[in-house]
Design an enzyme around this catalytic site. Structure first.
Site, mmCIF file in Angstrom:
data_model
loop_
_atom_site.group_PDB
_atom_site.id
_atom_site.type_symbol
_atom_site.label_atom_id
_atom_site.label_comp_id
_atom_site.label_asym_id
_atom_site.label_seq_id
_atom_site.Cartn_x
_atom_site.Cartn_y
_atom_site.Cartn_z
ATOM 1 N N ASP A 98 73.538 28.063 -88.225
ATOM 2 C CA ASP A 98 72.177 27.820 -87.771
ATOM 3 C C ASP A 98 71.403 29.135 -87.856
ATOM 4 O O ASP A 98 71.842 30.144 -87.301
ATOM 5 C CB ASP A 98 72.242 27.326 -86.315
ATOM 6 C CG ASP A 98 71.124 26.379 -85.962
ATOM 7 O OD1 ASP A 98 69.981 26.666 -86.327
ATOM 8 O OD2 ASP A 98 71.404 25.366 -85.290
ATOM 9 N N ASP A 206 66.157 26.790 -88.351
ATOM 10 C CA ASP A 206 65.443 26.371 -87.146
ATOM 11 C C ASP A 206 63.917 26.486 -87.351
ATOM 12 O O ASP A 206 63.421 27.515 -87.832
ATOM 13 C CB ASP A 206 65.877 27.299 -86.003
ATOM 14 C CG ASP A 206 65.474 26.808 -84.639
ATOM 15 O OD1 ASP A 206 66.012 25.780 -84.209
ATOM 16 O OD2 ASP A 206 64.630 27.468 -83.988
ATOM 17 N N GLU A 251 64.534 22.637 -90.601
ATOM 18 C CA GLU A 251 64.008 21.836 -89.484
ATOM 19 C C GLU A 251 62.490 21.967 -89.489
ATOM 20 O O GLU A 251 61.966 23.070 -89.361
ATOM 21 C CB GLU A 251 64.581 22.322 -88.154
ATOM 22 C CG GLU A 251 64.246 21.372 -87.015
ATOM 23 C CD GLU A 251 64.265 22.007 -85.635
ATOM 24 O OE1 GLU A 251 64.447 21.280 -84.664
ATOM 25 O OE2 GLU A 251 64.082 23.237 -85.528
ATOM 26 N N HIS A 324 71.106 18.189 -80.608
ATOM 27 C CA HIS A 324 71.209 18.864 -79.311
ATOM 28 C C HIS A 324 69.870 18.915 -78.567
ATOM 29 O O HIS A 324 69.821 19.415 -77.445
ATOM 30 C CB HIS A 324 71.733 20.285 -79.523
ATOM 31 C CG HIS A 324 70.786 21.119 -80.337
ATOM 32 N ND1 HIS A 324 70.552 20.869 -81.673
ATOM 33 C CD2 HIS A 324 69.981 22.152 -80.000
ATOM 34 C CE1 HIS A 324 69.647 21.723 -82.123
ATOM 35 N NE2 HIS A 324 69.280 22.512 -81.137
ATOM 36 N N ASP A 325 68.787 18.452 -79.194
ATOM 37 C CA ASP A 325 67.465 18.458 -78.555
ATOM 38 C C ASP A 325 67.022 17.067 -78.118
ATOM 39 O O ASP A 325 65.916 16.914 -77.596
ATOM 40 C CB ASP A 325 66.400 18.972 -79.541
ATOM 41 C CG ASP A 325 66.590 20.422 -79.929
ATOM 42 O OD1 ASP A 325 67.145 21.190 -79.129
ATOM 43 O OD2 ASP A 325 66.175 20.780 -81.056
HETATM 44 O O1 TEU Z 1 63.862 22.926 -81.979
HETATM 45 C C1 TEU Z 1 62.529 22.833 -82.316
HETATM 46 C C2 TEU Z 1 61.757 21.634 -81.915
HETATM 47 O O2 TEU Z 1 60.656 21.493 -82.379
HETATM 48 C C3 TEU Z 1 62.216 20.634 -80.950
HETATM 49 O O3 TEU Z 1 63.256 19.871 -81.280
HETATM 50 C C4 TEU Z 1 62.259 21.312 -79.635
HETATM 51 O O4 TEU Z 1 63.569 21.371 -79.172
HETATM 52 C C5 TEU Z 1 61.410 20.711 -78.584
HETATM 53 O O5 TEU Z 1 62.266 20.207 -77.677
HETATM 54 C C6 TEU Z 1 60.428 19.639 -78.928
HETATM 55 O O6 TEU Z 1 60.028 18.993 -77.738
HETATM 56 C C7 TEU Z 1 64.583 24.036 -82.402
HETATM 57 C C8 TEU Z 1 65.977 23.982 -81.841
HETATM 58 O O7 TEU Z 1 66.649 22.862 -82.352
HETATM 59 C C9 TEU Z 1 65.910 24.008 -80.343
HETATM 60 O O8 TEU Z 1 67.154 23.840 -79.735
HETATM 61 C C10 TEU Z 1 65.286 25.315 -79.948
HETATM 62 O O9 TEU Z 1 65.092 25.328 -78.562
HETATM 63 C C11 TEU Z 1 63.959 25.559 -80.637
HETATM 64 O O10 TEU Z 1 63.992 25.261 -82.019
HETATM 65 C C12 TEU Z 1 63.584 27.006 -80.523
HETATM 66 O O11 TEU Z 1 64.470 27.785 -81.274
#
Ligand code: TEU
Length: 557
Positions: A98, A206, A251, A324-325
């Site tokens: 990542d 990311d 992403e 994970h989000d």
């Molecule tokens: O996530 C970015 C993102 O836009 C979303 O999924 C975010 O988690 C947010 O919750 C939207 O409501 C990425 C990563 O996957 C996430 O875990 C990180 O916290 C974020 O970037 C910052 O690095």
């Protein structure tokens, strides 16, 4: 030209902190992951994407990195990464790491140097701006723009010592790198090459479509797919892995189909695929993810179909229900904790895995894991949920409503420990887990499912095996059927005369629908759920029991 290897791949995502703890400190780690590779291999996934394991203050569980070329002691050592790579490769599997380069941690040496003084040679590695004309730093409204951070509040943090604000699109402990600076881009490419030399097979980038910012001195501007985004990505590709066949996924929150075509057109040399977010917004209202709406399947299907069509000729899709989000799909889209939990997990998986693209399985999804029943805001760890709850309470929102919202949407639902068996702490740790184990673990765990042909796990195994077996799963053209139906998800895939019909009832009620002719008697390649439970006489193919799903195959004349 030979097809890229990842077109037939299935990726398994590991959140190392929550996967398997080898040393009893309550946090998952890399040795714990290495011990569980047999499990991932048994599922059939051939690529493992591991969320960040680098040195980090852990303000965002490792998405705030203070050293890109190391391993946080919480997760192990660099020797563990080398061992992970070797053991994956020995199994014919690959590793995706990542890459978080929109921002660093505020404890990264680059940022420490940058914030030292306005004259620091590293100053321009980040975004520094004075307060608005005639206003004092820190005064309400003095921020350079009105941008709101993903994790609540302004994106601008005042640095009183140097009298300027720095930009952070996420938490204040995650300052944004300034990609306009060529030295930043060169450092990123060099770091990527260092990991490739160690043997990694690909990268997940990311929030990469946020790295190009349009910042205007009058306080206007934007940061989604900014003006130089494609230039930056193509340059990074060229300088870091040009000419090498990896698997790369960007992403890209807010990306449209057109953006994705540009990102994934092989001729442009950017990414192999992107994570789009349109389908993740299907239960969000105007107020964002905690402004919760019921899932509208007709809308969700139309979004998925538009992405299938848009990337049918050029580019490639990634396919996911969760990561994970995101909350657990069984709780979000499926039957939750009801008697149909497992059936709904299978139906959702069937639909997703039969789309065209590369499927991603997030740890525990293959067991049908469910959301955690939080009873107090104190139990939350996730910086996004915590910041949002504090803000909502501050605005006077009813605490019960705040708790109800996070109980649907918190990122912590995905982050409770992996459920390995029915022993204490679900076999995740011998110590005290950093987040509590979901109380459902005695029923939902890997030991109970591996080897049971009726399990959700076995269903995922079959879906993954089918992709390896049938070219139509990989390449077939997608056509949505019954587009307006509120609960039946149905489509065909066709490739060189080989055809699949995929039908799933995504509801707990029996239904009856009209399906195209010619499929009676076709070979059933995968099925789950019980047609008899519809309460109707299953006289024809279109009678479906609650959460029933199947895939039929035939040759077109
Ligand atoms: O996530 C970015 C993102 O836009 C979303 O999924 C975010 O988690 C947010 O919750 C939207 O409501 C990425 C990563 O996957 C996430 O875990 C990180 O916290 C974020 O970037 C910052 O690095």
């Amino acid at each position: 030209m030979s097809q890229p290897w990842w077109r037939t791949s299935v990726v398994y995502q590991v959140y190392p902190r929550s996967f398997a703890d080898s040393n009893g400190d309550g946090y998952g780690d890399l040795p714990g992951l290495i011990d569980r590779l047999d499990y991932i291999q048994a599922l059939g996934a051939d690529v493992v994407w591991v969320s960040p394991f680098y040195p980090s203050p852990q303000a965002d569980n490792g998405y705030d990195i203070s050293d890109y070329q190391g391993v946080d002691p919480l997760f192990g050592t660099i020797a563990d990464v080398d061992r992970l790579i070797a053991q994956l490769h020995a199994r014919g599997m690959k590793l995706v790491i990542d890459i978080v380069v929109n921002h660093t941690s505020d404890e990264h040496p680059w940022f420490l140097e940058a914030r030292n003084s306005r004259e620091s040679p590293r100053r321009e590695w980040y975004w520094w701006r004075p307060p608005r004309e005639g206003m004092a730093i820190g005064a309400p409204g003095a921020e350079p723009t009105t941008w709101q951070a993903f994790f609540s509040g302004s994106t601008w943090e005042p640095d009183l010592a140097t009298g300027e604000y720095y930009l952070h699109l996420f938490d204040r402990k995650q300052p944004d790198l300034n990609w306009e600076n060529p030295d930043v881009r060169a450092a990123v490419a060099e770091m990527l090459r260092w990991w490739l030399d160690r043997g990694v097979d690909g990268f997940r980038f990311d929030v990469i479509n946020l790295v190009s910012k349009q910042f205007n001195a009058d306080g206007t501007g934007w940061f989604f797919n900014g003006p130089r985004i494609h230039e930056f990505v193509a340059e990074m590709h060229e300088n870091a892995w040009g000419g090498k066949q990896l698997i790369t996924v960007g992403e890209c929150p807010g990306a449209t189909v057109d953006d994705a075509v540009r990102f994934t057109d092989p001729a442009r040399g950017e990414f192999d695929m992107v994570f789009q977010f349109e389908h993740m917004g299907v239960d969000h209202g105007m107020g964002g993810r905690y402004d919760i709406r019921p899932v509208d399947w007709a809308r969700l299907k139309s979004i998925m179909a538009r992405w299938q069509d848009g990337l049918a000729d050029v580019g490639w899709n990634s396919l996911y229900w969760c990561n994970h989000d995101q909350p657990r799909p069984v709780s979000r889209y499926g039957a939750g904790d009801t008697a149909y939990r497992a059936a709904s997990a299978k139906a959702l998986a069937t639909v997703l895995h039969l789309h065209r693209g590369t499927p991603y399985v997030y740890q525990g999804e293959e067991l049908g894991m469910v959301n955690y029943p939080f009873t107090s805001l104190e139990q939350l760890d996730d910086v996004e949920s915590r910041n949002w709850s504090a803000e909502a309470l501050g605005k006077g929102m009813d605490p019960a409503a705040v708790l109800a919202a996070v109980n649907v949407q918190s990122r912590d639902h995905a982050r409770t420990p992996m459920q390995w068996d029915s022993s204490e702490h679900a076999g995740f740790t011998t110590g005290t887990p950093w987040l509590p184990v979901n109380p459902a673990y005695r029923e939902i765990n890997a030991a109970a499912q591996v080897g049971d042909p009726e399990s959700v796990f076995a269903h995922y195994q079959r879906l993954i095996a089918l992709r390896r077996e049938l070219p139509v799963v990989v390449d077939g053209r997608f056509e949505l059927l019954l587009a307006d139906h509120p609960s039946v998800y149905a489509f065909t895939r066709v490739w060189e005369g080989d055809a699949l019909l995929v039908v799933a009832n995504l509801s707990g009620e029996g239904v009856e629908v009209g399906l195209p002719d010619g499929w009676d008697g076709a070979e059933v390649v995968i099925a789950s759920g019980d047609p008899a439970a519809s309460g109707m006489t299953p006289a024809h193919l279109g009678v479906l029991g609650p959460w029933q799903a199947w895939v039929r195959r035939r040759q077109l004349g």
